[in-house]
Motif scaffolding. Structure first.
Motif: not given
Length: 534
Positions: A189-199, A237-246
């Motif tokens: 339920x925590x809110x996050x921001x996903x960056x995909x390309x320039x979006x 808080x803007x901290x990087x949580x990691x990355x993965x494949x969509x």
């Protein structure tokens, strides 16, 4: 007086006359007895030249003409009727210049014919599909995210590799699976921001597996958001949580185990409803017929596209700059596609074709240097170019009642030359520097094949020496041993014969003759006779 008395004075008179004649004859004979009379005086004079040190070339002379080193064939782009011919034989053109144009009415008729053929093929394909095919539909509504199959693929092979022929996203969400670090505190339920390309897209944590250290993040799907790409995730808080494949959060794979894919009816990003057609397949038993029909259709469709493009600008153009040669086009002529209609001969890349006599061709080889001289009537100064033999013809031909062979010479610099320019050339067979050289007239070849040169020492003294010969040019010969630079060698001998008559210690020249011979005194006929006698 008696008769005998009359005859005595007459007899005495005869003896007196006879005695006078004998006296005169005696007077004439005395000088000859004393060493007078006729004699022949012989004198020999020689012309000499100095042996020098220099460079000598052994060459073969030839003549020829400038040719283009490259020629670009021009072929008809399409079959059709020629409406205009815009060049003539011998014209100079630049790359891109129009050579001819096609009749657009004829091109339109060809396009209509292709459309008719395509319509017939489509009918055949439809019959084939009805005879043994299947149409796959969407089992649920969704968004097309990936298409793995292509026309002509075996359905079972694609399904085995990807799990289906295409993939739908059915819940409107995409997901990214993250591997969490030990100090990351993340809850569902925590809110996050996903960056995909320039979006940047707002999302939320769907689930967390603390034991496995894995979290799943979901975010809204759209037609512009592809699967298979890498996305980065940051916390509130803007901290990087990691990355993965969509990936699709709830994928539906459209699988099929038989037949050949005949048509893909959707595209990536399309929204489909339940029951919408997605893929058509035909049974494998129709493979040969289907493949043949589809190949024909693809070929016709491509040809139709190109022909429509060409009709917009129906021009036959030069692909290179040069001179138009071998032009065969005429207005109203029907040409076949790929048929050669002319050539473009380069005006910047030249070679020279020389004609060498059959007797001398055996000495000529590829790699030998050549010097070519072109007459320049305008400047009244001959221009000399250098080149190299690149090819020697294996067969001979006739030219001006002489058997000759063609020799091709490449030019290092052809500035100022044009195709067809005539030249005289020498092909350099061999060359020697710092060689001892004498005029070729000074060399004497004896009957046994030995060679000699006569050296002059002054005061009329000469001596013949045997020599070994190296290279020979038109006017000089190289001496390997027997003569040194600076020696005076005899190049010609003149023999003068004078007939002198002596009388009463006076001399009169009554005859004189002069003969000239090449070489030294040893080459004179008398000397050769004496040498033979000895």
């Amino acid at each position: 007086m008696t008769e005998s008395g009359e005859k005595r004075p007459a007899l005495q008179k005869r003896w007196l006359v006879l005695g006078a004649i004998l006296l005169v004859a005696l007077i004439f004979l005395i000088p000859f007895i004393q060493g007078g009379g006729a004699r022949v005086d012989t004198t020999v004079e020689v012309d000499t030249e100095t042996a020098v040190t220099g460079t000598i070339r052994e060459t073969v002379s030839a003549s020829g003409n400038v040719q283009s080193a490259s020629s670009e064939p021009v072929t008809a782009t399409y079959s059709g009727v020629i409406a205009s011919v815009d060049v003539s034989e011998g014209d100079v053109v630049e790359a891109g210049d129009v050579l001819a144009t096609y009749d657009t009415d004829d091109l339109t008729a060809q396009i209509e014919s292709l459309l008719d053929q395509l319509e017939a093929l489509d009918a055949q394909l439809a019959e084939t599909e009805q005879g043994g095919g299947a149409q796959l539909t969407a089992e649920t509504a969704g968004l097309v995210k990936a298409i793995y199959a292509d026309r002509g693929d075996l359905a079972k092979e694609v399904t085995a590799a990807y799990g289906g022929l295409l993939e739908l996203s059915t819940d409107g969400l995409l997901r990214v699976e993250l591997t969490l670090g030990e100090d990351v505190d993340l809850r569902a339920g925590d809110a996050v921001t996903v960056t995909l390309g320039d979006e940047e897209i707002e999302g939320s944590v769907d689930s967390v597996n603390a034991e496995a250290g894995v979290a799943v993040v979901t975010f809204p799907d759209s037609a512009s958001r592809p699967i298979g790409e890498t996305a980065a995730v940051t916390g509130a808080d803007g901290a990087a949580l990691g990355s993965g494949t969509v990936a699709s959060n709830s994928p539906a794979l459209i699988a099929w185990e038989s037949g050949i894919v005949s048509a893909i009816l959707v595209a990536v990003g399309d929204e489909v409803a339940e029951g919408d057609p997605l893929v058509r397949c035909v049974d494998e038993t129709y493979d040969e017929t289907w493949s043949s029909l589809t190949e024909q259709r693809e070929s016709l469709a491509a040809e139709l596209y190109r022909l429509r493009q060409f009709r917009e600008k129906p021009e036959l153009t030069a692909k290179a700059s040069g001179i138009v040669t071998d032009l065969t086009l005429t207005v109203g002529q029907t040409v076949e596609a790929e048929a050669q209609v002319c050539s473009i001969t380069s005006t910047s890349s030249f070679q020279v074709q020389l004609l060498v006599s059959e007797q001398e061709i055996k000495q000529v080889q590829a790699g030998q240097d050549a010097e070519l001289t072109f007459a320049n009537e305008a400047d009244e100064v001959d221009a000399t170019y250098t080149g190299q033999v690149t090819e020697v013809a294996d067969t001979a031909g006739d030219s001006d009642d002489e058997t000759v062979c063609a020799v091709t010479v490449s030019l290092e610099n052809a500035q100022g030359l044009q195709v067809g320019d005539a030249c005289d050339a020498v092909i350099i067979l061999d060359e020697a520097e710092n060689a001892v050289l004498i005029p070729i007239q000074a060399l004497t070849i004896q009957s046994d094949g030995t060679r000699s040169v006569e050296i002059a020492y002054g005061d009329g003294l000469t001596s013949a020496v045997s020599v070994e010969v190296g290279l020979t040019s038109q006017d000089q010969v190289q001496i390997l041993w027997g003569v040194e630079a600076g020696d005076e060698v005899v190049v010609a001998s003149r023999v003068t014969e004078t007939t002198v008559f002596t009388f009463f210690n006076h001399e009169w020249v009554i005859d004189q003759s002069e003969s000239e011979y090449q070489g030294g005194v040893s080459s004179l006929p008398e000397a050769e006779d004496e040498a033979g006698d000895s």
